[in-house]
Design a protein around this motif. Structure first.
Motif, PDB file in Angstrom:
ATOM      1  N   THR A 186      19.194  14.686  54.614  1.00  0.00           N
ATOM      2  CA  THR A 186      17.922  13.997  54.849  1.00  0.00           C
ATOM      3  C   THR A 186      18.097  13.074  56.040  1.00  0.00           C
ATOM      4  OG1 THR A 186      17.413  14.050  52.492  1.00  0.00           O
ATOM      5  CG2 THR A 186      16.131  12.536  53.851  1.00  0.00           C
ATOM      6  N   ILE A 187      17.205  13.220  57.039  1.00  0.00           N
ATOM      7  CA  ILE A 187      17.286  12.429  58.271  1.00  0.00           C
ATOM      8  C   ILE A 187      16.099  11.472  58.293  1.00  0.00           C
ATOM      9  CG2 ILE A 187      17.353  12.513  60.789  1.00  0.00           C
ATOM     10  CD1 ILE A 187      18.379  15.403  60.543  1.00  0.00           C
TER      11      ILE A 187
ATOM     12  N   SER B 118       9.712   6.419  62.489  1.00  0.00           N
ATOM     13  CA  SER B 118      10.299   6.386  61.143  1.00  0.00           C
ATOM     14  C   SER B 118      10.186   7.750  60.457  1.00  0.00           C
ATOM     15  CB  SER B 118       9.629   5.303  60.286  1.00  0.00           C
ATOM     16  OG  SER B 118       9.813   4.035  60.848  1.00  0.00           O
ATOM     17  N   VAL B 119      10.847   8.741  61.005  1.00  0.00           N
ATOM     18  CA  VAL B 119      10.767  10.093  60.453  1.00  0.00           C
ATOM     19  C   VAL B 119      11.457  10.153  59.105  1.00  0.00           C
ATOM     20  CG1 VAL B 119      10.754  11.071  62.782  1.00  0.00           C
ATOM     21  CG2 VAL B 119      12.918  10.842  61.547  1.00  0.00           C
ATOM     22  N   HIS B 120      11.115  11.163  58.311  1.00  0.00           N
ATOM     23  CA  HIS B 120      11.772  11.440  57.035  1.00  0.00           C
ATOM     24  C   HIS B 120      11.719  12.952  56.847  1.00  0.00           C
ATOM     25  CE1 HIS B 120      12.596  11.744  52.755  1.00  0.00           C
ATOM     26  NE2 HIS B 120      13.031  10.483  52.773  1.00  0.00           N
TER      27      HIS B 120
ATOM     28  N   PRO C  93      13.783  12.930  69.183  1.00  0.00           N
ATOM     29  CA  PRO C  93      13.794  12.104  70.389  1.00  0.00           C
ATOM     30  C   PRO C  93      14.919  11.079  70.319  1.00  0.00           C
ATOM     31  CG  PRO C  93      12.067  11.377  68.929  1.00  0.00           C
ATOM     32  CD  PRO C  93      12.620  12.640  68.327  1.00  0.00           C
ATOM     33  N   PRO C  94      15.288  10.506  71.472  1.00  0.00           N
ATOM     34  CA  PRO C  94      16.330   9.476  71.459  1.00  0.00           C
ATOM     35  C   PRO C  94      16.006   8.367  70.469  1.00  0.00           C
ATOM     36  CG  PRO C  94      15.818  10.105  73.711  1.00  0.00           C
ATOM     37  CD  PRO C  94      14.805  10.784  72.851  1.00  0.00           C
ATOM     38  N   GLY C  95      16.989   7.879  69.751  1.00  0.00           N
ATOM     39  CA  GLY C  95      16.803   6.816  68.765  1.00  0.00           C
ATOM     40  C   GLY C  95      17.962   6.810  67.791  1.00  0.00           C
ATOM     41  N   THR C  96      17.904   5.896  66.811  1.00  0.00           N
ATOM     42  CA  THR C  96      18.957   5.754  65.806  1.00  0.00           C
ATOM     43  C   THR C  96      18.461   6.303  64.481  1.00  0.00           C
ATOM     44  OG1 THR C  96      19.864   3.812  66.915  1.00  0.00           O
ATOM     45  CG2 THR C  96      20.437   4.122  64.585  1.00  0.00           C
ATOM     46  N   TYR C  97      19.257   7.152  63.852  1.00  0.00           N
ATOM     47  CA  TYR C  97      18.850   7.850  62.629  1.00  0.00           C
ATOM     48  C   TYR C  97      19.919   7.683  61.556  1.00  0.00           C
ATOM     49  CZ  TYR C  97      15.558  10.098  65.819  1.00  0.00           C
ATOM     50  OH  TYR C  97      14.570  10.317  66.733  1.00  0.00           O
ATOM     51  N   THR C  98      19.459   7.737  60.298  1.00  0.00           N
ATOM     52  CA  THR C  98      20.367   7.734  59.154  1.00  0.00           C
ATOM     53  C   THR C  98      20.365   9.124  58.545  1.00  0.00           C
ATOM     54  OG1 THR C  98      19.964   5.397  58.689  1.00  0.00           O
ATOM     55  CG2 THR C  98      20.862   6.729  56.895  1.00  0.00           C
ATOM     56  N   VAL C  99      21.552   9.713  58.398  1.00  0.00           N
ATOM     57  CA  VAL C  99      21.696  11.056  57.831  1.00  0.00           C
ATOM     58  C   VAL C  99      22.359  10.904  56.466  1.00  0.00           C
ATOM     59  CG1 VAL C  99      22.632  13.360  58.156  1.00  0.00           C
ATOM     60  CG2 VAL C  99      21.956  11.998  60.155  1.00  0.00           C
ATOM     61  N   THR C 100      21.666  11.369  55.406  1.00  0.00           N
ATOM     62  CA  THR C 100      22.150  11.207  54.039  1.00  0.00           C
ATOM     63  C   THR C 100      22.398  12.569  53.420  1.00  0.00           C
ATOM     64  OG1 THR C 100      20.854   9.183  53.818  1.00  0.00           O
ATOM     65  CG2 THR C 100      21.650  10.194  51.782  1.00  0.00           C
ATOM     66  N   PRO C 101      23.643  12.879  52.986  1.00  0.00           N
ATOM     67  CA  PRO C 101      23.925  14.152  52.319  1.00  0.00           C
ATOM     68  C   PRO C 101      23.675  14.059  50.822  1.00  0.00           C
ATOM     69  CG  PRO C 101      25.971  12.978  52.664  1.00  0.00           C
ATOM     70  CD  PRO C 101      24.886  12.111  53.227  1.00  0.00           C
ATOM     71  N   THR C 102      23.149  15.137  50.250  1.00  0.00           N
ATOM     72  CA  THR C 102      22.911  15.185  48.806  1.00  0.00           C
ATOM     73  C   THR C 102      23.345  16.547  48.298  1.00  0.00           C
ATOM     74  OG1 THR C 102      20.989  13.745  49.064  1.00  0.00           O
ATOM     75  CG2 THR C 102      21.202  14.917  46.976  1.00  0.00           C
ATOM     76  N   ALA C 103      24.182  16.555  47.254  1.00  0.00           N
ATOM     77  CA  ALA C 103      24.609  17.828  46.673  1.00  0.00           C
ATOM     78  C   ALA C 103      23.441  18.490  45.977  1.00  0.00           C
ATOM     79  CB  ALA C 103      25.768  17.598  45.709  1.00  0.00           C
ATOM     80  N   MET C 104      23.303  19.785  46.151  1.00  0.00           N
ATOM     81  CA  MET C 104      22.249  20.549  45.489  1.00  0.00           C
ATOM     82  C   MET C 104      22.649  20.781  44.031  1.00  0.00           C
ATOM     83  SD  MET C 104      20.023  20.832  47.842  1.00  0.00           S
ATOM     84  CE  MET C 104      18.924  22.158  47.374  1.00  0.00           C
TER      85      MET C 104
ATOM     86  N   ALA D  48      28.338   7.958  51.851  1.00  0.00           N
ATOM     87  CA  ALA D  48      26.975   8.014  51.314  1.00  0.00           C
ATOM     88  C   ALA D  48      25.971   8.374  52.398  1.00  0.00           C
ATOM     89  CB  ALA D  48      26.608   6.681  50.662  1.00  0.00           C
ATOM     90  N   SER D  49      26.218   7.950  53.646  1.00  0.00           N
ATOM     91  CA  SER D  49      25.314   8.273  54.757  1.00  0.00           C
ATOM     92  C   SER D  49      26.033   7.982  56.062  1.00  0.00           C
ATOM     93  CB  SER D  49      24.023   7.456  54.658  1.00  0.00           C
ATOM     94  OG  SER D  49      24.308   6.070  54.793  1.00  0.00           O
ATOM     95  N   TRP D  50      25.438   8.486  57.153  1.00  0.00           N
ATOM     96  CA  TRP D  50      25.936   8.198  58.498  1.00  0.00           C
ATOM     97  C   TRP D  50      24.789   7.651  59.321  1.00  0.00           C
ATOM     98  CZ3 TRP D  50      26.800  13.085  56.295  1.00  0.00           C
ATOM     99  CH2 TRP D  50      28.130  13.374  55.930  1.00  0.00           C
ATOM    100  N   GLU D  51      25.123   6.807  60.263  1.00  0.00           N
ATOM    101  CA  GLU D  51      24.131   6.337  61.229  1.00  0.00           C
ATOM    102  C   GLU D  51      24.471   6.945  62.590  1.00  0.00           C
ATOM    103  OE1 GLU D  51      23.429   2.135  63.132  1.00  0.00           O
ATOM    104  OE2 GLU D  51      22.336   2.215  61.222  1.00  0.00           O
TER     105      GLU D  51
END
Length: 640
Positions: free
Chosen positions: A431-432, A438-440, A451-462, A473-476
């Motif tokens: 999930t980005i 403020s995308v989701h 586009p250029p900017g700072t995002y949080t990437v969150t992994p979730t096990a299916m 828990a997440s990456w920036e």
């Protein structure tokens, strides 16, 4: 001594015509109806000032003898005048049954002293100061008022109290008097005044001949006045105990005249007694009931337990151990008493208060479950759904954290970049969030254009998978705004045939540094060396192809041995579309060995030393040329 003689008839006639004057303080002289003693008279001694010449004094006599003054006399009133006005005090000399002697004195010290004494015992005692000549009717006179009439007249009005049906009644009373025709009898409700007139030869108390009598006729009493109204109580309404969990009740509604109270029982169940009481000063209607017995019946609690459950996904509870948690909710919110819930097969017992609920969890192993029986106060309430046997939870491992890239168009405009993830459909969801707007979003491929900017990437096990414990828990991640996207080497930001290759590189998807270093021959080595793609100890040889002189074949070795001479090295990204952050062309020289055979320093063509090899990147920078480049995250994946 005696005053001069005067005819008795003249004295009496003069006296009967006088009226009383305003009272004035000070004494006066006395006189006889027949004579006035000459020895007490003095010459006219009117003060030589602006004060009045005379003082008229009235002396009150103790009785009336007809012709002569009676003694002793007391001062009654005085008046100042510039004339011998014997009538100046007449308006004050009107009281019935009284007699007065009125004298005219000179306004002198003798007269002032006489008045101050307040009495006259006989003619000339104390001394008197008469103007000359003295004579009856000129300097003195006698006044007699007829005897007072009896004060035996009276007038009154008696008013009876009103009743609940009729107003009060006025009764009129007279003694030796009559009512004036101008104020007739009035029995209407309200305030009234009547005038009474004393009969001839009679007066009212105080001697008045008329009297005003005021009276008020009250109206009919208020129908709800205490003396007219006896309130009748009414039996209160009530609700019996007819359903579980709800107490009965009695509705007590007080009024302005009656209050109700429960005098026996609790007003919620069983036998109760309600009593009515009149509000003071009222009394209850004696014909109406004022107490009631009310049976509300028996109260009973409600027992309405319920149960619900949910089954969670597979989780790893320990090494080689997988479970699914079964959550069971004991719902007692609809009950009015506490209930004991039990799940015997899971050894669970819970006492849940009225109006409350509690949730317990039961781990279900991979062998599954046929369903758990739930009891409420010992009675079977329900049985959970069976859980089928299942394999252990499968691990999901994220191999590397996301990478980012940003690009420019050939014209120099900023384009969207991308977030690159270790895409594992069905195993891990990425999930980005964040960035402009403020995308989701959920990644549906390895690269997600953004586009250029700072995002949080969150992994979730299916479902059916768990993340490796080492996974963050997440990456920036930040997609940098490429700069510059147009360079001084491009006249219009567009790449054209007239632009030098090293002056204006087109924007690319990735950019790599370039470097060329040489060593000169030594006394022990006839050839020097040329090394490419190494900067600060880090090799970028795999990302950039280097061509020696006019060769179309890239160098296969990062370091080659070459004799002394001039060489041209051209750099080109190994991957189409990538760019360079360093020069694309280098001109270098390997110098011949010196006669001193001294060792030369090995120089990186990045400007580390001005002697030995030539650092073309340094020379290009010094000449003011700029390199079109974008710093992008290296393709070499970096672990979280």
């Amino acid at each position: 001594m005696l005053k001069k003689f005067l005819a008795a008839t003249s004295a009496v006639a003069l006296a009967l015509g006088m009226i009383a004057l305003t009272s004035l303080a000070g004494p006066a002289s006395s006189a006889s109806a027949s004579t006035k003693q000459d020895s007490t008279a003095t010459q006219d001694s009117t003060p030589q000032q602006t004060d009045p010449a005379y003082v008229i004094v009235a002396w009150k006599m103790p009785s009336w003898s007809g012709n002569d003054a009676t003694w002793p006399q007391t001062f009654f009133a005085k008046a100042y005048s510039n004339s011998k006005d014997l009538n100046a005090l007449d308006s004050q000399l009107t009281t019935c049954g009284t007699s007065y002697q009125v004298d005219v004195y000179n306004n002198s010290d003798v007269t002032t002293s006489l008045i101050a004494g307040g009495h006259l015992d006989r003619p000339g005692d104390p001394a008197e100061d008469f103007p000359l000549p003295e004579s009856l009717g000129v300097t003195f006179k006698l006044v007699h008022n007829a005897d007072c009439l009896p004060q035996d007249a009276s007038a009154s009005v008696n008013v009876s109290s009103p009743s609940c049906t009729a107003p009060g009644t006025a009764t009129f009373n007279l003694v030796n008097a009559s009512w004036s025709a101008t104020t007739p009898e009035d029995q209407t409700v309200g305030d009234h005044t009547r005038t009474a007139i004393a009969a001839s030869g009679h007066t009212f108390a105080g001697g008045a001949t008329t009297l005003e009598v005021h009276y008020t006729v009250p109206g009919v009493l208020d129908a709800h006045a205490p003396s007219c109204y006896n309130p009748a109580p009414v039996k209160p309404s009530y609700s019996s105990n007819t359903q579980c969990g709800v107490y009965g009740s009695i509705s007590l509604v007080d009024t302005a005249y009656i209050t109700y109270a429960i005098t026996a029982g609790d007003g919620k169940q069983g036998i109760n007694v309600v009593t009515a009481t009149a509000v003071s000063p009222y009394t209850l209607d004696p014909a109406a009931a004022s107490s009631w017995v009310i049976d509300l019946g028996s109260y009973s609690d409600c027992y309405r337990p319920a149960v619900s459950w949910t089954l969670a996904g597979c989780t790893v509870s320990g090494p080689d151990t997988s479970i699914k948690e079964l959550s069971i909710t004991f719902d007692n919110t609809a009950s009015t008493a506490a209930i004991t819930f039990t799940v015997p097969s899971a050894s669970i017992t819970k006492i849940v208060a009225a109006g409350a609920s509690e949730t317990v969890t039961v781990p279900i192993g991979t062998s599954g479950s046929s369903g758990l029986k739930v009891y409420a106060d010992g009675e079977l309430l329900d049985q959970t759904d069976p859980v089928a046997a299942f394999d252990g939870c499968l691990p999901a491992t994220v191999k590397a954290d996301p990478a980012v890239a940003a690009t420019c168009s050939p014209s120099g405009a900023v384009l969207d970049g991308s977030v690159i993830v270790d895409y594992q459909p069905g195993t891990v969801k990425y999930t980005i969030t964040g960035g402009p707007g403020s995308v989701h979003i959920v990644a549906n491929s390895s690269a997600t254009t953004l586009p250029p900017g700072t995002y949080t990437v969150t992994p979730t096990a299916m479902p059916g998978y768990v993340l490796d414990p080492s996974t963050p828990a997440s990456w920036e991640e930040t997609i940098a705004d490429p700069s510059p996207c147009s360079t001084p080497g491009c006249t219009d930001g567009q790449l054209s045939s007239s632009d030098s290759l090293d002056g204006c590189q087109p924007p690319t998807l990735a950019a790599w540094p370039t470097a060329v270093t040489v060593t000169n021959p030594t006394c022990s080595a006839q050839n020097g060396t040329l090394t490419v793609g190494e900067l600060d100890g880090v090799s970028f040889f795999a990302e950039v192809d280097y061509f020696l002189n006019d060769s179309s074949t890239p160098m296969s070795s990062q370091t080659v041995s070459l004799p002394a001479g001039n060489y041209t090295v051209t750099a080109s990204p190994h991957t189409a579309g990538d760019g360079l952050t360093g020069p694309a062309s280098f001109k270098v020289t390997i110098a011949a060995a010196t006669v001193l055979c001294a060792d030369l320093k090995t120089l990186a063509l990045t400007g580390s030393s001005p002697t030995g090899g030539v650092v073309l990147g340094y020379l290009l920078l010094a000449s003011g040329l700029a390199i079109v480049a974008m710093r992008l995250t290296r393709r070499r994946g970096r672990l979280g």
